[in-house]
Design a protein around this motif. Structure first.
Motif: not given
Length: 273
Positions: A147-162
């Motif tokens: 499994v991924m160490a950092y589970s990020l959803d690239e479609t989420a708004i929080y990812f846009l902020v990042l």
């Protein structure tokens, strides 16, 4: 899934008898197997998340965390509750009266309870540990999958902020400065999903990234150094995201076009892989 975070924003708990209201923000953290009850509460029906509107039952419902999702039970005999996905273009679930243990699939949810006033009472539920399989490891036996160490959803708004936080360094425009919250709001304003994005929402997304998704180490808050702590959190997020390749140059295409600028980093800034 290690648990969920329940957040009732300041002033979002409704108004009650005699003008009673929930003025302060409330944040609860639940691990697998734990339960949080919500409603107006009473001495005989204690609740962990207190809501003050008269149209809400003393014990309106409960949230239960399992190993891989969370469940919502509606104890009302007459009113349905909504669970909205704020990042899902209007996606929502309706939980009918007396429904027990309705599974909620969203990573970021807004639970909305009807009231007699002009606005509904709502609180947020973050399920930060939705696990994604490593794309290179999904073909083997179940026991050997990674499994991924950092589970990020690239479609989420929080990812846009990042991505917006990392943009200046990806473009090699500034070795030091990290965008401020107002700058992030302005930068994402042209994105269709961020038209109503507020400074408070950006700060919440940054806290969510730092504390739940990326889990950067940030010193305990000091009242006299709150601004420095906030800047340190942004710096730590950007540093980790770039070092581990969580945000890369190709992610800049997710941002709206810059006025008078181009999308894409300057060529030749990476050395090796």
């Amino acid at each position: 899934m290690s648990g969920v975070v329940i957040h009732l924003p300041r002033g979002s708990g409704g108004g009650g008898v005699g003008g009673e209201s929930c003025a302060d923000a409330v944040t609860l953290r639940l691990g697998p197997g734990e339960v949080a009850r919500f409603g107006r509460g009473s001495t005989t029906s204690p609740v962990e998340l207190r809501l003050f509107d008269e149209a809400i039952s003393r014990l309106a419902g409960e949230i239960r965390v399992t190993d891989d999702h969370w469940q919502l039970s509606n104890h009302s005999t007459s009113q349905s509750y909504l669970v909205e996905n704020p990042e899902g273009a209007g996606e929502y679930l309706r939980v009918p009266p007396r429904r027990a243990g309705a599974p909620i699939p969203f990573e970021f949810s807004r639970v909305v309870l009807p009231t007699r006033g002009d606005s509904a009472v709502a609180f947020q539920v973050f399920a930060p540990d939705h696990v994604y399989l490593d794309p290179d490891g999904t073909g083997g036996p179940l026991g050997s999958r990674t499994v991924m160490a950092y589970s990020l959803d690239e479609t989420a708004i929080y990812f846009l902020v990042l991505v917006a936080l990392c943009e200046p360094r990806l473009r090699d425009e500034s070795p030091v400065a990290v965008p401020t919250t107002p700058q992030i709001v302005e930068r994402l304003g042209g994105h269709a999903a961020c038209e109503r994005l507020t400074a408070r929402a950006v700060s919440s997304h940054i806290d969510y990234l730092a504390e739940e998704k990326v889990r950067v180490g940030v010193p305990a808050e000091d009242e006299h150094r709150r601004g420095a702590r906030r800047n340190g959190k942004r710096e730590a997020l950007v540093g980790l995201a770039l070092r581990f390749g969580l945000v890369r140059e190709e992610h800049l295409a997710l941002l709206p076009p810059r006025v008078g600028g181009v999308n894409g980093a300057r060529p030749g800034r990476h050395i090796g892989k």
